[in-house]
Design a protein around this motif. Structure first.
Motif, PDB file in Angstrom:
ATOM      1  N   CYS A  39      42.463  33.450  48.416  1.00 20.38           N
ATOM      2  CA  CYS A  39      43.773  33.005  47.931  1.00 20.38           C
ATOM      3  C   CYS A  39      44.750  34.078  48.397  1.00 20.38           C
ATOM      4  O   CYS A  39      44.848  35.149  47.787  1.00 20.38           O
ATOM      5  CB  CYS A  39      43.749  32.874  46.408  1.00 20.38           C
ATOM      6  SG  CYS A  39      45.348  32.421  45.734  1.00 20.38           S
ATOM      7  N   PHE A  42      47.826  37.998  47.439  1.00 20.06           N
ATOM      8  CA  PHE A  42      47.382  39.137  46.651  1.00 20.06           C
ATOM      9  C   PHE A  42      47.386  40.412  47.494  1.00 20.06           C
ATOM     10  O   PHE A  42      46.347  41.017  47.734  1.00 20.06           O
ATOM     11  CB  PHE A  42      45.965  38.799  46.159  1.00 20.06           C
ATOM     12  CG  PHE A  42      45.504  39.458  44.893  1.00 20.06           C
ATOM     13  CD1 PHE A  42      46.172  39.266  43.693  1.00 20.06           C
ATOM     14  CD2 PHE A  42      44.350  40.232  44.882  1.00 20.06           C
ATOM     15  CE1 PHE A  42      45.710  39.840  42.527  1.00 20.06           C
ATOM     16  CE2 PHE A  42      43.872  40.810  43.719  1.00 20.06           C
ATOM     17  CZ  PHE A  42      44.557  40.612  42.535  1.00 20.06           C
ATOM     18  N   GLU A  46      44.836  40.369  50.201  1.00 17.81           N
ATOM     19  CA  GLU A  46      44.923  39.200  51.089  1.00 17.81           C
ATOM     20  C   GLU A  46      46.314  38.616  51.011  1.00 17.81           C
ATOM     21  O   GLU A  46      46.831  38.368  49.938  1.00 17.81           O
ATOM     22  CB  GLU A  46      43.880  38.115  50.753  1.00 17.81           C
ATOM     23  CG  GLU A  46      43.703  37.814  49.268  1.00 17.81           C
ATOM     24  CD  GLU A  46      42.580  38.619  48.674  1.00 17.81           C
ATOM     25  OE1 GLU A  46      41.709  39.054  49.443  1.00 17.81           O
ATOM     26  OE2 GLU A  46      42.577  38.847  47.464  1.00 17.81           O
ATOM     27  N   SER A  97      38.353  37.555  47.566  1.00 23.12           N
ATOM     28  CA  SER A  97      39.703  37.319  47.079  1.00 23.12           C
ATOM     29  C   SER A  97      40.059  38.238  45.910  1.00 23.12           C
ATOM     30  O   SER A  97      40.629  37.797  44.929  1.00 23.12           O
ATOM     31  CB  SER A  97      39.817  35.850  46.654  1.00 23.12           C
ATOM     32  OG  SER A  97      41.173  35.477  46.558  1.00 23.12           O
ATOM     33  N   GLY A  98      39.679  39.498  46.035  1.00 28.66           N
ATOM     34  CA  GLY A  98      39.905  40.415  44.921  1.00 28.66           C
ATOM     35  C   GLY A  98      39.219  39.894  43.677  1.00 28.66           C
ATOM     36  O   GLY A  98      39.673  40.103  42.558  1.00 28.66           O
ATOM     37  N   LEU A  99      38.124  39.198  43.889  1.00 28.49           N
ATOM     38  CA  LEU A  99      37.434  38.481  42.816  1.00 28.49           C
ATOM     39  C   LEU A  99      36.573  39.449  41.994  1.00 28.49           C
ATOM     40  O   LEU A  99      35.647  40.059  42.532  1.00 28.49           O
ATOM     41  CB  LEU A  99      36.559  37.385  43.429  1.00 28.49           C
ATOM     42  CG  LEU A  99      35.956  36.353  42.509  1.00 28.49           C
ATOM     43  CD1 LEU A  99      37.030  35.484  41.861  1.00 28.49           C
ATOM     44  CD2 LEU A  99      34.973  35.466  43.278  1.00 28.49           C
ATOM     45  N   SER A 100      36.902  39.570  40.720  1.00 31.56           N
ATOM     46  CA  SER A 100      36.164  40.488  39.852  1.00 31.56           C
ATOM     47  C   SER A 100      34.866  39.850  39.374  1.00 31.56           C
ATOM     48  O   SER A 100      34.833  38.667  39.046  1.00 31.56           O
ATOM     49  CB  SER A 100      37.005  40.857  38.629  1.00 31.56           C
ATOM     50  OG  SER A 100      38.251  41.370  39.015  1.00 31.56           O
ATOM     51  N   ARG A 105      31.676  34.028  35.607  1.00 34.18           N
ATOM     52  CA  ARG A 105      31.558  33.668  37.029  1.00 34.18           C
ATOM     53  C   ARG A 105      30.129  33.799  37.531  1.00 34.18           C
ATOM     54  O   ARG A 105      29.713  33.054  38.410  1.00 34.18           O
ATOM     55  CB  ARG A 105      32.508  34.545  37.858  1.00 34.18           C
ATOM     56  CG  ARG A 105      33.969  34.205  37.612  1.00 34.18           C
ATOM     57  CD  ARG A 105      34.878  35.167  38.310  1.00 34.18           C
ATOM     58  NE  ARG A 105      36.274  34.878  37.999  1.00 34.18           N
ATOM     59  CZ  ARG A 105      37.271  35.731  38.156  1.00 34.18           C
ATOM     60  NH1 ARG A 105      37.027  36.933  38.632  1.00 34.18           N
ATOM     61  NH2 ARG A 105      38.500  35.381  37.852  1.00 34.18           N
ATOM     62  N   GLN A 145      48.433  35.169  36.628  1.00 33.96           N
ATOM     63  CA  GLN A 145      48.002  34.176  37.611  1.00 33.96           C
ATOM     64  C   GLN A 145      46.860  33.356  37.013  1.00 33.96           C
ATOM     65  O   GLN A 145      45.915  33.908  36.434  1.00 33.96           O
ATOM     66  CB  GLN A 145      47.537  34.851  38.904  1.00 33.96           C
ATOM     67  CG  GLN A 145      47.121  33.828  39.963  1.00 33.96           C
ATOM     68  CD  GLN A 145      46.756  34.452  41.296  1.00 33.96           C
ATOM     69  OE1 GLN A 145      46.387  35.620  41.367  1.00 33.96           O
ATOM     70  NE2 GLN A 145      46.837  33.669  42.349  1.00 33.96           N
ATOM     71  N   THR A 148      42.659  33.974  36.516  1.00 36.61           N
ATOM     72  CA  THR A 148      42.292  35.377  36.761  1.00 36.61           C
ATOM     73  C   THR A 148      41.790  36.066  35.494  1.00 36.61           C
ATOM     74  O   THR A 148      41.963  35.565  34.381  1.00 36.61           O
ATOM     75  CB  THR A 148      43.506  36.185  37.281  1.00 36.61           C
ATOM     76  OG1 THR A 148      44.559  36.093  36.302  1.00 36.61           O
ATOM     77  CG2 THR A 148      44.014  35.651  38.603  1.00 36.61           C
ATOM     78  N   THR A 149      41.225  37.243  35.691  1.00 37.86           N
ATOM     79  CA  THR A 149      40.790  38.048  34.559  1.00 37.86           C
ATOM     80  C   THR A 149      42.014  38.468  33.729  1.00 37.86           C
ATOM     81  O   THR A 149      41.914  38.610  32.517  1.00 37.86           O
ATOM     82  CB  THR A 149      40.030  39.301  35.048  1.00 37.86           C
ATOM     83  OG1 THR A 149      40.778  39.898  36.102  1.00 37.86           O
ATOM     84  CG2 THR A 149      38.655  38.940  35.559  1.00 37.86           C
TER      85      THR A 149
HETATM   86  N1  ARG Z   1      40.677  40.418  40.036  1.00 38.26           N
HETATM   87  C1  ARG Z   1      41.241  39.335  39.357  1.00 38.26           C
HETATM   88  C2  ARG Z   1      40.234  38.256  39.079  1.00 38.26           C
HETATM   89  O1  ARG Z   1      39.180  38.257  39.613  1.00 38.26           O
HETATM   90  C3  ARG Z   1      42.422  38.712  40.094  1.00 38.26           C
HETATM   91  C4  ARG Z   1      42.124  38.260  41.458  1.00 38.26           C
HETATM   92  C5  ARG Z   1      43.252  37.458  42.073  1.00 38.26           C
HETATM   93  N2  ARG Z   1      43.033  37.270  43.455  1.00 38.26           N
HETATM   94  C6  ARG Z   1      43.882  36.636  44.294  1.00 38.26           C
HETATM   95  N3  ARG Z   1      43.587  36.576  45.542  1.00 38.26           N
HETATM   96  N4  ARG Z   1      44.965  36.080  43.825  1.00 38.26           N
HETATM   97  O2  ARG Z   1      40.472  37.360  38.316  1.00 38.26           O
END
Ligand code: ARG
Length: 258
Positions: A39, A42, A46, A97-100, A105, A145, A148-149
């Motif tokens: 996504c 960010f 990205e 995607s900065g995915l925690s 999940r 957002q 998101t976390t």
């Molecule tokens: N790290 C947070 C999560 O995993 C936010 C990630 C948002 N990433 C993005 N590409 N918008 O929920």
């Protein structure tokens, strides 16, 4: 008659070279394609550059891993809350995607080893004196957002009015417009926004609320790809590529946890 013969010969030749073209292409085409979804809203992880090119820390990391795997990396832009469903549906092979990593999940997808240490922080207007930490957020309006976390944590705050928006960029727009009192986002994204946007009207407050780790996600059960990605990640860490990419985007050398 002669003309017709000539024409059909040309046609035949054309068709055969077409086939030959296909055949030889296949022989040299050893690269597999790794379909990756992100996504791209960010920064610095990205985002899309001026020419629409996918840029950022995550983008460089996945391309470097893809190179180690001998894969051509094809990136597509998907809404944040659509990333995991895209993986589950088999539309893409991996998500970066900065995915925690979190428990919820982990029930749906499989995560690689972590590649970045993160957490959540708050952004408020410069002249806001009432919000100094997460404990001051009770009853306040907060932009996050969706999916998101940050959204999950905001919803736990007593009495908070949580506005879930499509992108992290939208959260800052809402804050500037005075529609919310605070924004909760990932720490490095808030920090990058403050520096890059030159937005003098906002500030970051409080200590990071959570400690989160970013990882690449694959479809549950896709052990082969998970192993390949972990191997690639280990390789780019070992040969200094990871450190180079880290410095490019964060201006410092990675710490041990990263
Ligand atoms: N790290 C947070 C999560 O995993 C936010 C990630 C948002 N990433 C993005 N590409 N918008 O929920």
């Amino acid at each position: 008659m002669k003309k017709l013969l000539f024409l059909s010969m040309v046609l035949l030749l054309g068709v055969s070279t077409l086939f030959a073209g296909c055949g030889s292409q296949k022989a040299t085409q050893q690269e597999k394609v790794l379909k990756v979804a992100t996504c791209a809203d960010f920064a610095p992880f990205e985002f899309q550059g001026k020419d629409g090119k996918f840029e950022g820390f995550d983008m460089d990391i996945i391309r470097a891993i893809g190179e180690k795997m001998g894969d051509e990396v094809k990136i597509s832009n998907v809404g944040f809350d659509g990333l995991i469903p895209a993986l589950q549906a088999g539309n893409v092979d991996a998500v970066i995607s900065g995915l925690s990593i979190n428990e919820e999940r982990e029930k749906k997808v499989a995560f690689t080893n972590p590649y970045y240490q993160s957490g959540l922080t708050i952004v408020v207007k410069k002249d806001n004196d009432s919000i100094k930490s997460f404990s001051n957020l009770a009853g306040k309006s907060i932009a996050v957002q969706i999916g998101t976390t940050g959204a999950t944590e905001a919803k736990k705050i007593p009495g908070a009015k949580v506005k879930e928006l499509n992108s992290s960029a939208d959260t800052f727009i809402e804050l500037n417009a005075g529609n919310v009192e605070a924004v909760i986002n990932d720490k490095p994204v808030n920090a990058y926004y403050l520096v890059k946007s030159g937005d003098k009207n906002v500030k970051i407050v409080g200590k990071p609320l959570t400690s989160e780790e970013y990882a690449i996600a694959v479809k549950k059960g896709n052990k082969k790809l998970l192993e390949e990605l972990n191997k690639g990640l280990a390789e780019i860490k070992a040969d200094g590529t990871y450190a180079k990419i880290y410095e490019k985007w964060f201006g410092t050398k990675p710490s041990v946890e990263d």
